[in-house]
Design a protein around this motif. Structure first.
Motif, PDB file in Angstrom:
ATOM      1  N   GLU A 279     -17.973  41.409 -22.945  1.00 21.72           N
ATOM      2  CA  GLU A 279     -17.981  42.798 -23.409  1.00 21.72           C
ATOM      3  C   GLU A 279     -18.919  43.680 -22.594  1.00 21.72           C
ATOM      4  N   LYS A 280     -18.882  43.488 -21.291  1.00 22.33           N
ATOM      5  CA  LYS A 280     -19.661  44.324 -20.384  1.00 22.33           C
ATOM      6  C   LYS A 280     -18.706  45.138 -19.524  1.00 22.33           C
ATOM      7  N   PRO A 281     -19.110  46.311 -19.068  1.00 27.33           N
ATOM      8  CA  PRO A 281     -18.212  47.157 -18.262  1.00 27.33           C
ATOM      9  C   PRO A 281     -17.905  46.525 -16.907  1.00 27.33           C
ATOM     10  N   MET A 282     -16.691  46.728 -16.434  1.00 29.38           N
ATOM     11  CA  MET A 282     -16.260  46.200 -15.150  1.00 29.38           C
ATOM     12  C   MET A 282     -16.056  47.381 -14.211  1.00 29.38           C
ATOM     13  N   SER A 283     -16.960  47.552 -13.273  1.00 24.70           N
ATOM     14  CA  SER A 283     -16.917  48.730 -12.404  1.00 24.70           C
ATOM     15  C   SER A 283     -15.860  48.619 -11.322  1.00 24.70           C
ATOM     16  N   LEU A 284     -15.599  47.415 -10.827  1.00 25.15           N
ATOM     17  CA  LEU A 284     -14.603  47.208  -9.775  1.00 25.15           C
ATOM     18  C   LEU A 284     -13.282  46.771 -10.402  1.00 25.15           C
ATOM     19  N   ARG A 285     -12.204  47.476 -10.073  1.00 22.16           N
ATOM     20  CA  ARG A 285     -10.906  47.172 -10.686  1.00 22.16           C
ATOM     21  C   ARG A 285      -9.804  46.903  -9.675  1.00 22.16           C
ATOM     22  N   GLY A 286      -9.938  47.416  -8.478  1.00 15.46           N
ATOM     23  CA  GLY A 286      -8.902  47.206  -7.481  1.00 15.46           C
ATOM     24  C   GLY A 286      -8.906  45.784  -6.949  1.00 15.46           C
ATOM     25  N   ALA A 287      -7.764  45.355  -6.414  1.00 16.96           N
ATOM     26  CA  ALA A 287      -7.666  44.018  -5.841  1.00 16.96           C
ATOM     27  C   ALA A 287      -8.568  43.936  -4.607  1.00 16.96           C
ATOM     28  N   PRO A 288      -9.354  42.877  -4.475  1.00 16.68           N
ATOM     29  CA  PRO A 288     -10.226  42.744  -3.303  1.00 16.68           C
ATOM     30  C   PRO A 288      -9.414  42.571  -2.021  1.00 16.68           C
ATOM     31  N   PHE A 289      -9.967  43.051  -0.916  1.00 16.65           N
ATOM     32  CA  PHE A 289      -9.266  42.968   0.366  1.00 16.65           C
ATOM     33  C   PHE A 289      -9.023  41.519   0.763  1.00 16.65           C
ATOM     34  N   SER A 290      -9.866  40.628   0.282  1.00 15.06           N
ATOM     35  CA  SER A 290      -9.730  39.212   0.631  1.00 15.06           C
ATOM     36  C   SER A 290      -8.376  38.648   0.219  1.00 15.06           C
ATOM     37  N   LEU A 291      -7.777  39.197  -0.829  1.00 19.80           N
ATOM     38  CA  LEU A 291      -6.464  38.709  -1.265  1.00 19.80           C
ATOM     39  C   LEU A 291      -5.404  38.968  -0.204  1.00 19.80           C
ATOM     40  N   LYS A 292      -5.486  40.117   0.447  1.00 18.60           N
ATOM     41  CA  LYS A 292      -4.496  40.434   1.483  1.00 18.60           C
ATOM     42  C   LYS A 292      -4.621  39.474   2.667  1.00 18.60           C
ATOM     43  N   LEU A 293      -5.825  39.067   2.994  1.00 20.40           N
ATOM     44  CA  LEU A 293      -6.025  38.107   4.072  1.00 20.40           C
ATOM     45  C   LEU A 293      -5.322  36.793   3.765  1.00 20.40           C
ATOM     46  N   VAL A 294      -5.429  36.378   2.516  1.00 20.22           N
ATOM     47  CA  VAL A 294      -4.772  35.131   2.100  1.00 20.22           C
ATOM     48  C   VAL A 294      -3.256  35.287   2.161  1.00 20.22           C
ATOM     49  N   GLU A 295      -2.756  36.390   1.637  1.00 24.89           N
ATOM     50  CA  GLU A 295      -1.308  36.615   1.616  1.00 24.89           C
ATOM     51  C   GLU A 295      -0.734  36.687   3.029  1.00 24.89           C
ATOM     52  N   ASP A 296      -1.443  37.372   3.926  1.00 25.07           N
ATOM     53  CA  ASP A 296      -0.972  37.478   5.316  1.00 25.07           C
ATOM     54  C   ASP A 296      -0.943  36.107   5.984  1.00 25.07           C
ATOM     55  N   TRP A 297      -1.957  35.310   5.734  1.00 29.82           N
ATOM     56  CA  TRP A 297      -2.016  33.962   6.318  1.00 29.82           C
ATOM     57  C   TRP A 297      -0.876  33.101   5.790  1.00 29.82           C
ATOM     58  N   ALA A 298      -0.657  33.157   4.477  1.00 32.08           N
ATOM     59  CA  ALA A 298       0.395  32.340   3.873  1.00 32.08           C
ATOM     60  C   ALA A 298       1.776  32.731   4.385  1.00 32.08           C
ATOM     61  N   GLN A 299       1.978  34.010   4.632  1.00 36.26           N
ATOM     62  CA  GLN A 299       3.286  34.488   5.091  1.00 36.26           C
ATOM     63  C   GLN A 299       3.530  34.229   6.571  1.00 36.26           C
ATOM     64  N   SER A 300       2.461  34.171   7.347  1.00 34.41           N
ATOM     65  CA  SER A 300       2.627  34.090   8.805  1.00 34.41           C
ATOM     66  C   SER A 300       2.482  32.689   9.374  1.00 34.41           C
ATOM     67  N   TRP A 301       2.110  31.716   8.563  1.00 34.45           N
ATOM     68  CA  TRP A 301       1.812  30.392   9.117  1.00 34.45           C
ATOM     69  C   TRP A 301       3.016  29.777   9.837  1.00 34.45           C
ATOM     70  N   SER A 302       4.206  30.085   9.310  1.00 39.72           N
ATOM     71  CA  SER A 302       5.409  29.475   9.871  1.00 39.72           C
ATOM     72  C   SER A 302       6.001  30.271  11.033  1.00 39.72           C
ATOM     73  N   ALA A 303       5.361  31.395  11.392  1.00 40.98           N
ATOM     74  CA  ALA A 303       5.905  32.235  12.458  1.00 40.98           C
ATOM     75  C   ALA A 303       5.814  31.548  13.819  1.00 40.98           C
ATOM     76  N   SER A 304       4.882  30.620  13.951  1.00 39.52           N
ATOM     77  CA  SER A 304       4.728  29.874  15.201  1.00 39.52           C
ATOM     78  C   SER A 304       4.314  28.456  14.890  1.00 39.52           C
ATOM     79  N   LEU A 305       4.243  27.629  15.899  1.00 39.49           N
ATOM     80  CA  LEU A 305       3.890  26.226  15.697  1.00 39.49           C
ATOM     81  C   LEU A 305       2.496  26.086  15.154  1.00 39.49           C
ATOM     82  N   ILE A 306       1.594  26.952  15.568  1.00 36.64           N
ATOM     83  CA  ILE A 306       0.217  26.901  15.086  1.00 36.64           C
ATOM     84  C   ILE A 306      -0.183  28.261  14.540  1.00 36.64           C
TER      85      ILE A 306
END
Length: 306
Positions: A279-306
């Motif tokens: 029951e404490k206030p939550m000042s940050l509400r937007g999705a952290p930028f770190s999530l986009k880094l994970v999503e980009d990595w997961a989507q691009s891993w198969s684009a090349s052999l490595i």
């Protein structure tokens, strides 16, 4: 009021999602639920990509065996498959967490209470089922305890403990990821190195067509290279090997950045939900930028052999 609906409303009122004021859900509560959902989905994607990396490594070992004669034995295969089985459990854990978060965010749905109860039960069972990765560190005790605690409050309708159970569960999921992160990085790194080694062997034996390397000079003029001669292959080999090494190094950096970003997202999710649960206030509400880094990595891993 049914017990299931009472459980759902208690989860809300206890501070896990929000307090109800005139049947409206607080902004903090909505944001916390969205944070849980997006982070759990990213965790699911991360484990899916890591499992696919391991499946790719198995194929690379088979290919290496055919090219170099280095055998990929049954024991090695069993170890890899056992690791994939455990990664699948973690993927199912992430999926259960996403389902629970999604169910708790759809409070207007008449099936929300039963969905929350079913998802919480599934998550509790998945937490208990997780075992150590072959050759990896042991699973933190807090993971199994969180699973048992979650099942207890679902089965016995311990309403006052609901918020604390979810709070402890999210922390346990982050602790599990942090402890196993070195193993995750090793799985991705092994794939990168094995792919790179095979590519080097093929380059050195003149079994690779270097024509695509000429594209920057030819594509602007709509020209296409003829099959390269042996002398041309030799001329381009050093450059190709240098680029290959650079690409391998960059791939490993991205792998470690993705796992670090995933851990940061899990910790951020846990801390935000903890604020709402206490029951404490939550000042940050937007999705952290770190999530986009994970999503980009997961989507691009198969684009090349490595």
């Amino acid at each position: 009021m049914t017990r299931a609906r009472k459980f759902c409303i208690t989860l809300i009122c206890s501070g896990l999602i929000s307090s109800l004021v005139a049947c409206k859900v607080s902004d903090d509560a909505i944001a916390a639920s969205q944070q849980m959902t997006s982070t759990a989905n990213a965790l699911n994607d991360y484990y899916s990509a890591l499992d696919a990396r391991l499946a790719g490594t198995i194929s690379l070992y088979e290919l290496d065996g055919a090219i170099s004669g280095i055998p990929f034995g049954d024991d090695d295969r069993k170890l890899s498959e056992s690791t994939r089985e455990e990664l699948q459990k973690r993927k199912e854990l992430a999926d259960a967490l996403a389902r629970l978060a999604s169910a708790m965010s759809t409070l207007s749905n008449s099936k929300a209470a039963s969905d929350v109860q079913a998802s919480a039960t599934q998550l509790g069972n998945e937490l208990i089922a997780v075992q150590a990765l072959p050759g990896g560190s042991s699973v933190p005790d807090a993971v199994g305890k969180a699973g048992n605690f979650l099942l207890q409050i679902v089965q016995q309708h311990e309403e006052k403990k609901a918020a604390r159970a979810i709070d402890e569960t999210l922390k346990a999921v982050a602790d599990l990821f942090e402890k196993e992160k070195p193993t995750y990085d090793s799985i991705a790194r092994t794939h990168d190195r094995e792919a790179s080694q095979i590519a080097q062997d093929l380059l050195k034996s003149n079994a690779v067509d270097p024509s695509p390397m000429l594209a920057p000079a030819l594509k602007p003029f709509d020209l296409r290279a003829l099959p390269p001669s042996l002398s041309m292959q030799s001329s381009l080999k050093t450059l190709a090997l240098s680029r290959l090494q650079h690409a391998t190094d960059e791939a490993m950096k991205k792998d470690e950045s993705a796992s670090a970003a995933m851990l940061a997202s899990l910790r951020e999710m846990s801390s935000r939900v903890h604020l709402v649960a206490t029951e404490k206030p939550m000042s940050l509400r937007g999705a952290p930028f770190s999530l986009k880094l994970v999503e980009d990595w997961a989507q691009s891993w198969s684009a090349s052999l490595i």
